[in-house]
Design a protein around this motif. Structure first.
Motif, PDB file in Angstrom:
ATOM      1  N   GLN A   1      46.077  45.419  47.262  1.00 18.86           N
ATOM      2  CA  GLN A   1      45.499  44.074  47.291  1.00 18.86           C
ATOM      3  C   GLN A   1      44.636  43.885  46.043  1.00 18.86           C
ATOM      4  N   ILE A   2      45.284  43.697  44.907  1.00 16.29           N
ATOM      5  CA  ILE A   2      44.585  43.619  43.632  1.00 16.29           C
ATOM      6  C   ILE A   2      44.874  42.309  42.907  1.00 16.29           C
TER       7      ILE A   2
ATOM      8  N   ASN B   1      39.612  39.005  47.104  1.00 15.86           N
ATOM      9  CA  ASN B   1      39.431  39.101  45.664  1.00 15.86           C
ATOM     10  C   ASN B   1      39.109  37.741  45.060  1.00 15.86           C
TER      11      ASN B   1
ATOM     12  N   LEU C   1      38.135  41.320  38.620  1.00 18.85           N
ATOM     13  CA  LEU C   1      38.085  40.858  39.995  1.00 18.85           C
ATOM     14  C   LEU C   1      36.953  41.552  40.742  1.00 18.85           C
ATOM     15  N   GLN C   2      36.506  40.902  41.798  1.00 18.02           N
ATOM     16  CA  GLN C   2      35.515  41.509  42.687  1.00 18.02           C
ATOM     17  C   GLN C   2      35.947  41.273  44.127  1.00 18.02           C
ATOM     18  N   PHE C   3      35.920  42.325  44.928  1.00 25.46           N
ATOM     19  CA  PHE C   3      36.245  42.214  46.346  1.00 25.46           C
ATOM     20  C   PHE C   3      34.942  41.896  47.075  1.00 25.46           C
TER      21      PHE C   3
ATOM     22  N   ASP D   1      44.038  37.512  47.079  1.00 25.87           N
ATOM     23  CA  ASP D   1      44.321  38.393  48.213  1.00 25.87           C
ATOM     24  C   ASP D   1      43.085  38.480  49.101  1.00 25.87           C
ATOM     25  N   GLY D   2      43.248  38.292  50.386  1.00 23.63           N
ATOM     26  CA  GLY D   2      42.105  38.377  51.287  1.00 23.63           C
ATOM     27  C   GLY D   2      42.430  37.833  52.664  1.00 23.63           C
TER      28      GLY D   2
ATOM     29  N   VAL E   1      42.146  47.773  48.261  1.00 25.24           N
ATOM     30  CA  VAL E   1      42.513  47.786  46.846  1.00 25.24           C
ATOM     31  C   VAL E   1      43.536  48.881  46.568  1.00 25.24           C
TER      32      VAL E   1
ATOM     33  N   ARG F   1      44.207  38.184  42.470  1.00 21.56           N
ATOM     34  CA  ARG F   1      43.233  37.160  42.810  1.00 21.56           C
ATOM     35  C   ARG F   1      43.772  36.299  43.948  1.00 21.56           C
TER      36      ARG F   1
END
Length: 241
Positions: A53-54, A171, A178-180, A58-59, A49, A56
């Motif tokens: 990587q913030i 995310n 958002l939640q990681f 991203d992952g 983060v 939606r």
């Protein structure tokens, strides 16, 4: 120096004080951001983060040994205990479970109410990740066995499920919140396996893919159709009922 600073040196020190203070403030704020991100997101997710990587979506897809525990009779405990006592009990439970995951080199992805979702990334080998996850499960149960009797006289217990699979770590949510976290079929499966710990009476259960990657005296406890799935899944344990 015994003689102190010269007038010229004092002028120079005063000149750089403001710039130095701005630099230190920036560094302190960065340190605070790191501490907050690590405490609330975990070290790895926090670094992602802070690195930007913030958005939606991203992952990344990763293979991991999944670790999921859930507190027994949490509704009854919440009803019978004061808010202060219940939060204290939750703290002890997380020290047994989430702390065991972190001590074993894993990541605590989410604290979902009174449940702990952890993962051990497959980096060197699946066997190494599964070994560390299993060791964390044994450590959590050891901490429970050695814990002092709670002052509330209400039992503290939990089940643990272990699984190996591919998940998406990134995310999710809406742009404003958002939640990681991790998502995927393997996450749903490890949650369903934990549900079986209460039904079958075994405190630690593992799936066949997990057990196949770490040696030990595994005992089959049957093939079970997990809620929401059609194909039965072989389930094993090492613990005593």
């Amino acid at each position: 120096r015994a003689s102190g600073f010269t007038d010229s040196e004092i002028v120079q020190l005063r000149r750089i004080t403001r710039e130095f203070a701005i630099s230190m403030k920036s560094r302190i704020e960065r340190s605070v951001a790191h501490n907050v991100a690590h405490a609330y997101l975990g070290k790895r997710a926090g670094e992602a983060v802070l690195a930007g990587q913030i958005r939606r979506g991203d992952g990344e897809k990763i293979t991991a040994a999944l670790w999921y525990s859930d507190l027994r009779q949490s509704t009854t405990l919440a009803d019978r205990l004061s808010a202060e006592d219940f939060l204290g009990l939750l703290g002890r439970y997380f020290e047994m479970t989430a702390s065991a995951v972190l001590a074993g080199g894993g990541e605590v992805v989410s604290l979902i109410g009174d449940a702990v979702l952890g993962l051990f990334r497959v980096e060197d080998s699946a066997g190494e990740a599964c070994r560390r996850a299993l060791a964390a499960a044994h450590e959590a149960r050891r901490r429970l066995a050695e814990a002092a009797e709670p002052a509330t006289n209400l039992p503290l217990d939990f089940g643990i499920a272990l699984h190996l699979g591919q998940v998406i770590h990134g995310n999710v949510g809406v742009p404003e919140r958002l939640q990681f976290t991790v998502v995927g079929a393997a996450v749903n499966e490890v949650v369903r396996v934990q549900d079986l710990t209460r039904q079958l009476g075994w405190p630690v259960l593992a799936t066949a893919p997990f057990a196949a990657n770490v040696a030990g005296p595994w005992q089959p406890v049957g093939e079970h159709v997990l809620r929401g799935l059609e194909t039965p899944m072989p389930i094993l344990t090492m613990a005593q009922p």
